[in-house]
Scaffold this active site. Structure first.
Site, short mmCIF file in Angstrom:
data_model
loop_
_atom_site.label_atom_id
_atom_site.label_comp_id
_atom_site.label_asym_id
_atom_site.label_seq_id
_atom_site.Cartn_x
_atom_site.Cartn_y
_atom_site.Cartn_z
N GLU A 122 5.94 6.27 -9.59
CA GLU A 122 4.59 5.88 -9.15
C GLU A 122 4.00 6.82 -8.11
OE1 GLU A 122 3.86 1.68 -8.35
OE2 GLU A 122 5.77 1.19 -9.26
N ILE A 182 -10.32 -7.12 -12.81
CA ILE A 182 -11.57 -6.39 -12.56
C ILE A 182 -12.67 -6.98 -13.44
CG2 ILE A 182 -12.67 -4.11 -12.77
CD1 ILE A 182 -10.66 -4.25 -10.51
N ASN A 188 1.52 3.02 -2.59
CA ASN A 188 0.81 3.95 -3.49
C ASN A 188 -0.42 4.54 -2.80
OD1 ASN A 188 1.98 4.22 -6.35
ND2 ASN A 188 2.22 2.05 -5.89
N HIS A 218 0.70 1.17 -13.25
CA HIS A 218 1.48 0.01 -13.70
C HIS A 218 2.96 0.40 -13.69
CE1 HIS A 218 2.29 -3.78 -15.65
NE2 HIS A 218 3.14 -3.12 -16.42
N ASP A 249 -4.07 -3.86 -19.06
CA ASP A 249 -3.14 -2.73 -19.27
C ASP A 249 -3.29 -2.10 -20.66
OD1 ASP A 249 -2.11 -3.31 -16.72
OD2 ASP A 249 -0.59 -4.64 -17.54
N GLY A 271 0.79 -1.23 0.00
CA GLY A 271 0.00 0.00 0.00
C GLY A 271 0.82 1.28 0.00
N LEU A 275 -4.09 -6.84 -7.56
CA LEU A 275 -3.63 -7.90 -8.46
C LEU A 275 -4.73 -8.88 -8.85
CD1 LEU A 275 -0.08 -8.48 -6.91
CD2 LEU A 275 -0.79 -6.91 -8.72
N ASN A 292 -5.49 2.77 -13.09
CA ASN A 292 -4.54 1.77 -12.58
C ASN A 292 -3.13 2.33 -12.67
OD1 ASN A 292 -3.58 -0.93 -11.85
ND2 ASN A 292 -2.93 -1.14 -13.99
C1 GAR Z 1 3.28 -1.20 -7.40
O1 GAR Z 1 4.60 -1.22 -7.90
C2 GAR Z 1 2.29 -1.18 -8.56
O2 GAR Z 1 2.74 -0.42 -9.65
C3 GAR Z 1 2.23 -2.64 -8.90
O3 GAR Z 1 2.18 -3.28 -7.65
C4 GAR Z 1 2.93 -2.51 -6.70
C5 GAR Z 1 2.10 -2.29 -5.46
O4 GAR Z 1 2.84 -1.68 -4.43
N1 GAR Z 1 1.07 -2.93 -9.72
C6 GAR Z 1 1.08 -3.83 -10.71
O5 GAR Z 1 2.04 -4.51 -10.98
C7 GAR Z 1 -0.23 -3.92 -11.46
N2 GAR Z 1 -0.04 -4.65 -12.71
P1 GAR Z 1 2.14 -0.96 -3.21
O6 GAR Z 1 1.14 -1.96 -2.61
O7 GAR Z 1 3.26 -0.66 -2.26
O8 GAR Z 1 1.46 0.28 -3.71
#
Ligand code: GAR
Length: 207
Positions: free
Chosen positions: A181, A94, A14, A110, A151, A12, A91, A108
């Site tokens: 990000e 949807i 992000n 990525h 994506d 989490g 992950l 989203n």
């Molecule tokens: C992030 O790097 C995000 O970009 C990726 O999962 C991580 C989650 O980190 N998402 C994907 O790969 C989606 N295809 P977080 O839980 O620390 O935000």
């Protein structure tokens, strides 16, 4: 006030970047109504709890089949009357019903420059492993609207990050988060909350 649901599966960071941006006034007119995780142990749920934000776990493992899970995800989300769903490291695929119900209202993050290293099988660390294996010199992150593909939706924001000689997947993942990000995801929400984003002819336009 733009009401957000943030969907998460893991740490989490992000989600935290969004919460910090709202707290610090970098995003005006937006509020996180609910955080939903498919994973009960996701630290993201703890982050929501610490801020007093509604948070719940909806795991496919707890439902008889995928349809039942999808129905619950849709119904619970609807009960919070949100304007925008933010996939922040979520992950789980949807469901099409949700994409239809929230057309151009799901974004989203990525961890690559789409269309590189995206689509089926490219998530989390696997994205960075792919980038290092291919030997790209520049990678980054993308915020895009979610459509029926993986994506494939309209790209809203992208930010590049240089790959270093001594990068490991873990190091690269961390730098892409820090440099890209955690910046472009709050920025995307800020722009949407300010009414500055439109999707026209399959492309996201910022005005
Ligand atoms: C992030 O790097 C995000 O970009 C990726 O999962 C991580 C989650 O980190 N998402 C994907 O790969 C989606 N295809 P977080 O839980 O620390 O935000």
């Amino acid at each position: 006030m733009l009401k957000l649901a943030v969907f998460v599966s893991g740490g989490g960071t992000n989600l935290q970047a969004i919460l910090d941006a709202i707290d610090e006034g970098r995003i005006a007119d937006a509020r996180v109504e609910v955080v939903i995780s498919n994973n009960r142990k996701a630290y993201a749920l703890e982050r929501a709890a610490q801020k007093g934000i509604a948070h719940l776990c909806i795991s496919p493992a707890d439902y008889a089949d995928r349809d039942a899970f999808n129905r619950e995800l849709l119904q619970k989300t609807a009960s919070y009357s949100v304007d925008l769903i933010v996939l922040a490291g979520f992950l789980v695929v949807i469901p099409p019903e949700m994409i239809a119900a929230y057309k151009n209202r799901i974004i989203n993050i990525h961890p690559s420059l789409i269309p590189s290293f995206c689509g089926k099988g490219y998530y989390g660390l696997k994205v960075h492993e792919g980038a290092l294996k291919r030997g790209v010199k520049v990678t980054g992150a993308t915020v895009h609207f979610v459509d029926e593909g993986t994506d494939t939706g309209p790209i809203l924001l992208q930010k590049a990050v240089a790959v270093k000689e001594d990068d490991t997947p873990e190091r690269l993942q961390r730098r892409v988060m820090e440099e890209a990000e955690w910046k472009i995801l709050p920025e995307a929400i800020r722009l949407i909350a300010a009414g500055r984003v439109q999707v026209e002819n399959g492309k996201a336009i910022v005005r």
